[in-house]
Design a protein around this motif. Structure first.
Motif, mmCIF file in Angstrom:
data_model
loop_
_atom_site.group_PDB
_atom_site.id
_atom_site.type_symbol
_atom_site.label_atom_id
_atom_site.label_comp_id
_atom_site.label_asym_id
_atom_site.label_seq_id
_atom_site.Cartn_x
_atom_site.Cartn_y
_atom_site.Cartn_z
ATOM 1 N N LYS A 23 0.853 -1.180 0.000
ATOM 2 C CA LYS A 23 0.000 0.000 0.000
ATOM 3 C C LYS A 23 0.893 1.235 0.000
ATOM 4 C CE LYS A 23 -4.015 -1.986 0.359
ATOM 5 N NZ LYS A 23 -4.954 -1.975 -0.727
ATOM 6 N N TYR A 54 -5.291 5.497 8.775
ATOM 7 C CA TYR A 54 -5.460 4.657 7.590
ATOM 8 C C TYR A 54 -4.686 3.345 7.755
ATOM 9 C CZ TYR A 54 -4.877 2.943 2.816
ATOM 10 O OH TYR A 54 -4.835 2.156 1.694
ATOM 11 N N LYS A 57 -6.408 1.033 10.054
ATOM 12 C CA LYS A 57 -7.594 0.465 9.404
ATOM 13 C C LYS A 57 -7.222 -0.686 8.479
ATOM 14 C CE LYS A 57 -11.237 1.599 6.188
ATOM 15 N NZ LYS A 57 -11.151 1.996 4.811
ATOM 16 N N ILE A 58 -6.216 -0.496 7.628
ATOM 17 C CA ILE A 58 -5.893 -1.554 6.677
ATOM 18 C C ILE A 58 -5.242 -2.764 7.361
ATOM 19 C CG2 ILE A 58 -5.793 -0.029 4.681
ATOM 20 C CD1 ILE A 58 -2.744 -0.272 4.782
ATOM 21 N N SER A 60 -6.051 -3.823 10.295
ATOM 22 C CA SER A 60 -7.056 -4.529 11.098
ATOM 23 C C SER A 60 -8.051 -5.293 10.226
ATOM 24 C CB SER A 60 -7.802 -3.538 11.999
ATOM 25 O OG SER A 60 -8.614 -2.672 11.227
ATOM 26 N N GLU A 61 -7.969 -5.120 8.918
ATOM 27 C CA GLU A 61 -8.898 -5.814 7.999
ATOM 28 C C GLU A 61 -8.495 -7.244 7.788
ATOM 29 O OE1 GLU A 61 -8.924 -3.383 4.452
ATOM 30 O OE2 GLU A 61 -10.230 -1.930 5.382
#
Length: 61
Positions: A23, A54, A57-58, A60-61
């Motif tokens: 990312k 951000y 968030k990514i 924890s996905e």
């Protein structure tokens, strides 16, 4: 930091080629969300805290 802006697009191209799972976040006062999209970044953060959110968030996905 403005001296790095022209090389960001090439860096992102190299990352996409060699590490497509990676990312890419760009940001700060010298960039815009529109520019980030134009050079192929996954995310534009206006500051470090927005980018940290951000990343959290990514991951924890």
């Amino acid at each position: 930091m403005t001296t790095t802006v022209p090389s960001m697009e090439e860096t992102i191209k190299q990352l996409r080629d060699k590490a497509p799972w990676c990312k890419v976040c760009v940001g700060g006062a010298v960039l815009t969300d529109e520019y980030a999209q134009m050079i192929g970044a996954d995310f534009y953060g206006k500051d470090a805290m927005e980018t940290v959110k951000y990343a959290q968030k990514i991951f924890s996905e």
